[in-house]
Design an enzyme around this catalytic site. Structure first.
Site, PDB file in Angstrom:
ATOM      1  N   ASP A 187      18.529   7.382  44.754  1.00 43.40           N
ATOM      2  CA  ASP A 187      17.539   7.369  44.303  1.00 43.40           C
ATOM      3  C   ASP A 187      16.565   5.346  45.552  1.00 43.40           C
ATOM      4  O   ASP A 187      16.914   4.767  44.698  1.00 43.40           O
ATOM      5  CB  ASP A 187      17.747   6.630  43.384  1.00 43.40           C
ATOM      6  N   ASP A 212      19.531   2.241  49.551  1.00 45.63           N
ATOM      7  CA  ASP A 212      19.719   3.509  49.824  1.00 45.63           C
ATOM      8  C   ASP A 212      19.075   3.731  50.995  1.00 45.63           C
ATOM      9  O   ASP A 212      19.191   4.678  51.663  1.00 45.63           O
ATOM     10  CB  ASP A 212      18.386   4.288  48.716  1.00 45.63           C
ATOM     11  N   ASN A 268      16.284   3.206  40.569  1.00 47.00           N
ATOM     12  CA  ASN A 268      16.288   1.946  41.000  1.00 47.00           C
ATOM     13  C   ASN A 268      14.433   1.890  40.584  1.00 47.00           C
ATOM     14  O   ASN A 268      14.440   0.753  39.533  1.00 47.00           O
ATOM     15  CB  ASN A 268      16.132   2.086  42.470  1.00 47.00           C
ATOM     16  N   THR A 281      23.951   8.439  45.728  1.00 48.82           N
ATOM     17  CA  THR A 281      23.936   6.958  45.653  1.00 48.82           C
ATOM     18  C   THR A 281      23.357   6.385  45.004  1.00 48.82           C
ATOM     19  O   THR A 281      22.503   5.185  44.953  1.00 48.82           O
ATOM     20  CB  THR A 281      23.541   6.210  47.502  1.00 48.82           C
ATOM     21  N   PHE A 310      25.154  -0.395  38.043  1.00 45.99           N
ATOM     22  CA  PHE A 310      24.295   0.063  37.789  1.00 45.99           C
ATOM     23  C   PHE A 310      23.928   1.844  37.698  1.00 45.99           C
ATOM     24  O   PHE A 310      23.377   2.294  36.755  1.00 45.99           O
ATOM     25  CB  PHE A 310      23.261  -0.039  38.888  1.00 45.99           C
ATOM     26  N   ASN A 311      24.061   2.943  38.855  1.00 47.13           N
ATOM     27  CA  ASN A 311      24.371   3.650  38.756  1.00 47.13           C
ATOM     28  C   ASN A 311      25.358   4.118  37.689  1.00 47.13           C
ATOM     29  O   ASN A 311      24.524   5.601  37.302  1.00 47.13           O
ATOM     30  CB  ASN A 311      24.916   4.428  40.292  1.00 47.13           C
ATOM     31  N   HIS A 314      26.054  -1.776  49.215  1.00 47.89           N
ATOM     32  CA  HIS A 314      25.890  -0.705  47.842  1.00 47.89           C
ATOM     33  C   HIS A 314      26.330   0.300  49.500  1.00 47.89           C
ATOM     34  O   HIS A 314      27.320   0.486  48.935  1.00 47.89           O
ATOM     35  CB  HIS A 314      25.502  -0.763  46.918  1.00 47.89           C
ATOM     36  N   ASP A 315      24.430   0.943  48.668  1.00 46.14           N
ATOM     37  CA  ASP A 315      24.901   2.396  49.306  1.00 46.14           C
ATOM     38  C   ASP A 315      25.817   2.653  50.493  1.00 46.14           C
ATOM     39  O   ASP A 315      26.221   3.497  50.860  1.00 46.14           O
ATOM     40  CB  ASP A 315      24.154   3.164  48.651  1.00 46.14           C
TER      41      ASP A 315
HETATM   42  C1  BDR Z   1      23.035   0.375  42.676  1.00 43.04           C
HETATM   43  O1  BDR Z   1      22.680   0.651  41.784  1.00 43.04           O
HETATM   44  C2  BDR Z   1      21.128   0.463  42.692  1.00 43.04           C
HETATM   45  O2  BDR Z   1      19.960  -0.775  42.405  1.00 43.04           O
HETATM   46  C3  BDR Z   1      21.445   0.324  44.400  1.00 43.04           C
HETATM   47  O3  BDR Z   1      21.150   0.991  44.760  1.00 43.04           O
HETATM   48  C4  BDR Z   1      22.471   1.173  44.257  1.00 43.04           C
HETATM   49  O4  BDR Z   1      22.716   1.994  45.004  1.00 43.04           O
HETATM   50  C5  BDR Z   1      25.028  -0.542  43.389  1.00 43.04           C
HETATM   51  O5  BDR Z   1      25.446  -0.807  41.609  1.00 43.04           O
HETATM   52 CA    CA Z   2      21.218   3.682  44.511  1.00 44.37          CA
END
Ligand code: BDR
Ligand code: CA
Length: 315
Positions: free
Chosen positions: A12, A17, A41, A127, A169-170, A243-244
């Protein structure tokens, strides 16, 4: 037929990403069957445009890009413009890419690709919210046999959440989809906030990227510099957790991470803790270990790898 690892990248984009895609597309190690997009996102149209934009920017013109779910399985969509910006990709110039979208829905593509594949032959790199993967598994459950592993970014155990006090978040965005994925029989390697907050950028990293003279590295630099503004309260510094990119770093150099087999369950219905991942790190339950949970990352090794990948792009 190519004997490279076969990947489907479900994402996303999203600034991190985008860095993950840039890392993936830098070399020729993988046979990328498709890039699938999911609302997260920002909305579906923008994340799909951003995926196409990054592929075009990196010169990956043969990309097969499939748009997927525009909302989670059961809940309304929550987005993260407050991190990634209105277009989902702050830090670079946004343009409308020429690269087409394949006219097949993403979860249908995932079903088709896995149905035609050998046992344990395709790696899913995930991701974003896991809606597309869950929908594919719901449509044709036995595709799971063709999945080699699901390498995903999501969840938190020791670090609290980044969306709510306890949810990452994800998983927060589509907890129902996440639980379907954690319940499926495929091996899962999970990169949650516990490790992503160990791979923070900083002045040292930015300086090294500034010294790389190619357009893709310059774009990555723009993204990273803008991404660094969001976690300053948490770290009291200009840094950003990648993160990703942990997913691609793992596929390229697994020794960067330490992993432990754990059971992971997702809180789906609770009001206060929706999207919380219950990671049974200390074997407090009898539940089967359904995942490998990443708990330690080697920051130096991680950033050496990122820099090496960026240097691979020609001028
Ligand atoms: C995740 O949340 C999204 O905002 C980022 O792309 C990542 O995948 C981190 O918590
Ligand atoms: Ca992401």
């Amino acid at each position: 037929m190519s004997d490279k690892p076969k990947l489907i990248i479900d994402c996303d984009p999203g600034q991190d990403d985008a860095i993950n895609l840039i890392m993936a597309l830098a070399g020729d190690e993988f046979d990328i069957l498709g890039i699938t997009t999911v609302a997260g996102n920002v909305g579906l149209k923008k994340v799909t445009r951003n995926a196409r934009l990054i592929c075009e920017l990196t010169g990956y013109e043969r990309a097969m890009i499939f748009a997927g779910a525009s909302k989670p399985l059961k809940l309304p969509l929550a987005t993260a413009e407050f991190i990634h910006g209105k277009e989902g990709l702050d830090g670079i110039e946004i343009f409308e890419p020429a690269l087409p979208i394949v006219s097949m829905e993403a979860s249908d593509f995932i079903v088709e690709a896995l149905s035609a594949a050998n046992e344990k032959s395709i790696t899913l790199v995930v991701t974003g919210p896991m809606t597309n993967i869950a929908r594919a598994l719901q449509k044709v459950p036995n595709i799971v046999g063709a999945i080699k592993e699901i390498v995903l970014m999501g969840g938190a155990f020791r670090e609290g959440g980044n969306m709510t006090p306890s949810a990452e978040f994800n998983i927060y965005v589509d907890p129902h989809a996440a639980q379907i994925v954690f319940d499926c029989a495929a091996p899962k390697i999970v990169f949650g906030l516990d490790v992503t907050y160990q791979v923070l950028t900083g002045a040292d990293v930015i300086e090294r990227i500034e010294a790389i003279d190619n357009p893709v590295a310059k774009a990555a630099l723009g993204i990273l510099k803008s991404y660094e503004r969001t976690d300053t309260a948490r770290f009291n510094d200009q840094v950003a957790p990648l993160h990703d990119p942990c997913t691609m770093a793992y596929l390229l150099k697994p020794e960067i991470f330490k992993l432990k087999a754990c059971n992971i369950q997702v809180e789906v219905d609770a009001e206060l803790t929706r999207g919380h991942t219950a990671v049974d790190f200390w074997n407090r339950t009898e539940l089967p270990k359904n995942s490998l949970w990443a708990y330690e990352a080697d920051r130096d090794m991680f950033f050496d790898l990122l820099i090496d990948r960026l240097k691979l792009y020609g001028s």
